[in-house]
Design a protein around this motif. Sequence first.
Motif, PDB file in Angstrom:
ATOM      1  N   ILE A   1      19.447 -12.908  13.842  1.00 28.55           N
ATOM      2  CA  ILE A   1      19.352 -11.689  14.634  1.00 28.55           C
ATOM      3  C   ILE A   1      20.594 -10.825  14.415  1.00 28.55           C
ATOM      4  CG2 ILE A   1      19.152 -10.778  16.977  1.00 28.55           C
ATOM      5  CD1 ILE A   1      17.761 -13.425  17.727  1.00 28.55           C
ATOM      6  N   ALA A   2      20.388  -9.571  14.040  1.00 27.83           N
ATOM      7  CA  ALA A   2      21.501  -8.661  13.767  1.00 27.83           C
ATOM      8  C   ALA A   2      22.137  -8.183  15.067  1.00 27.83           C
ATOM      9  CB  ALA A   2      21.023  -7.467  12.943  1.00 27.83           C
TER      10      ALA A   2
ATOM     11  N   ARG B   1       9.489  -3.619  22.030  1.00 27.31           N
ATOM     12  CA  ARG B   1      10.754  -3.737  21.308  1.00 27.31           C
ATOM     13  C   ARG B   1      10.905  -5.166  20.787  1.00 27.31           C
ATOM     14  NH1 ARG B   1      13.018   0.917  19.966  1.00 27.31           N
ATOM     15  NH2 ARG B   1      15.058  -0.122  19.808  1.00 27.31           N
ATOM     16  N   MET B   2      11.736  -5.315  19.764  1.00 27.67           N
ATOM     17  CA  MET B   2      12.056  -6.634  19.233  1.00 27.67           C
ATOM     18  C   MET B   2      13.457  -6.587  18.627  1.00 27.67           C
ATOM     19  SD  MET B   2       9.759  -6.679  15.707  1.00 27.67           S
ATOM     20  CE  MET B   2      10.424  -8.251  15.104  1.00 27.67           C
ATOM     21  N   PRO B   3      14.114  -7.731  18.483  1.00 27.35           N
ATOM     22  CA  PRO B   3      15.416  -7.730  17.824  1.00 27.35           C
ATOM     23  C   PRO B   3      15.284  -7.345  16.354  1.00 27.35           C
ATOM     24  CG  PRO B   3      15.033  -9.803  18.989  1.00 27.35           C
ATOM     25  CD  PRO B   3      13.730  -9.070  18.943  1.00 27.35           C
ATOM     26  N   LEU B   4      16.376  -6.856  15.789  1.00 32.05           N
ATOM     27  CA  LEU B   4      16.432  -6.597  14.358  1.00 32.05           C
ATOM     28  C   LEU B   4      16.705  -7.936  13.674  1.00 32.05           C
ATOM     29  CD1 LEU B   4      16.510  -4.242  12.224  1.00 32.05           C
ATOM     30  CD2 LEU B   4      18.994  -4.428  12.378  1.00 32.05           C
ATOM     31  N   ILE B   5      15.725  -8.432  12.939  1.00 28.48           N
ATOM     32  CA  ILE B   5      15.798  -9.772  12.363  1.00 28.48           C
ATOM     33  C   ILE B   5      15.923  -9.679  10.845  1.00 28.48           C
ATOM     34  CG2 ILE B   5      14.547 -11.940  12.070  1.00 28.48           C
ATOM     35  CD1 ILE B   5      13.390 -11.452  14.885  1.00 28.48           C
ATOM     36  N   LEU B   6      16.879 -10.435  10.294  1.00 33.20           N
ATOM     37  CA  LEU B   6      17.192 -10.382   8.873  1.00 33.20           C
ATOM     38  C   LEU B   6      16.739 -11.644   8.162  1.00 33.20           C
ATOM     39  CD1 LEU B   6      20.888  -9.124   9.206  1.00 33.20           C
ATOM     40  CD2 LEU B   6      18.830  -7.727   8.955  1.00 33.20           C
ATOM     41  N   ASP B   7      16.423 -11.516   6.879  1.00 33.36           N
ATOM     42  CA  ASP B   7      16.202 -12.720   6.096  1.00 33.36           C
ATOM     43  C   ASP B   7      17.566 -13.282   5.669  1.00 33.36           C
ATOM     44  OD1 ASP B   7      17.051 -11.217   3.910  1.00 33.36           O
ATOM     45  OD2 ASP B   7      15.036 -10.928   3.126  1.00 33.36           O
ATOM     46  N   LYS B   8      17.582 -14.532   5.257  1.00 32.62           N
ATOM     47  CA  LYS B   8      18.844 -15.223   4.958  1.00 32.62           C
ATOM     48  C   LYS B   8      19.637 -14.508   3.876  1.00 32.62           C
ATOM     49  CE  LYS B   8      20.617 -19.902   4.229  1.00 32.62           C
ATOM     50  NZ  LYS B   8      20.234 -21.325   4.004  1.00 32.62           N
ATOM     51  N   GLU B   9      18.937 -13.894   2.917  1.00 36.67           N
ATOM     52  CA  GLU B   9      19.605 -13.228   1.793  1.00 36.67           C
ATOM     53  C   GLU B   9      20.396 -12.002   2.237  1.00 36.67           C
ATOM     54  OE1 GLU B   9      16.435 -14.361   1.716  1.00 36.67           O
ATOM     55  OE2 GLU B   9      17.060 -16.099   0.532  1.00 36.67           O
TER      56      GLU B   9
END
Length: 226
Positions: A143-144, A177-185
């Motif tokens: 989560i960013a 709304r949702m959290p800003l979610i990143l991939d591992k890369e």
Amino acid sequence: MSLRIEPKEMAEVLIKVRKMALAQDMSIKLGKSLLMSGDLYPSDIVPVLAPNKYGNMALFPMSWGFSHKATPKLIANCRVETADTKVMWRDSWYRRRCVIPASWYYEWGYPVYENDNHSLIEHQNNKKVKFAIQNESSDITYIAGLYRYEEHGSMKVPMFAILTREAAGTVRDIHDRMPLILDKENVKKWVRPNGDPSAIVEKALSNMVFEKAVEYPRFPPETITA
């Protein structure tokens, strides 16, 4: 919104952070547990990925929520749409970005039915349900966030807030709304101080899976092991 960190999945992270002098000092100064697993809420101390003094990604303890003189409540979330313009967030957006690794996050929303043809009004007449939501392709949901340092007594305490965006994919069925979610890369790219946050936002994940949340008891810290 609240977070869930499963002790077994993140045992190595939890053990490392709990041993840090900064974590011990924060626990004493803020009067907060160093449990850092199970269900976590604003004001809790949480393991966070952020740049060290060399600009490389490292692990730190941080307290969840920015404080503001206009409200006694901590500000736990920041809208990504205005993070680069609002005074509270702008400096952190460009210089102090972090990532919160969690097993999943919780959100309250209206029940979802298979082959759903209920109207919005019908949904809103139902009692909201607590959902556990996570990245569909990983055991860890990255989560960013943004962070800054705040004066608490004689100590500068690192505080973070979670970035949120308009809900996408299946999450739209239960919340707007949702959290800003990143991939591992993209985790390291996000944390890097000289990175381009706007470009990484465009790559945020939208494919989540969710289910009705299980209510776990919140045990005292001394009964929990990583």
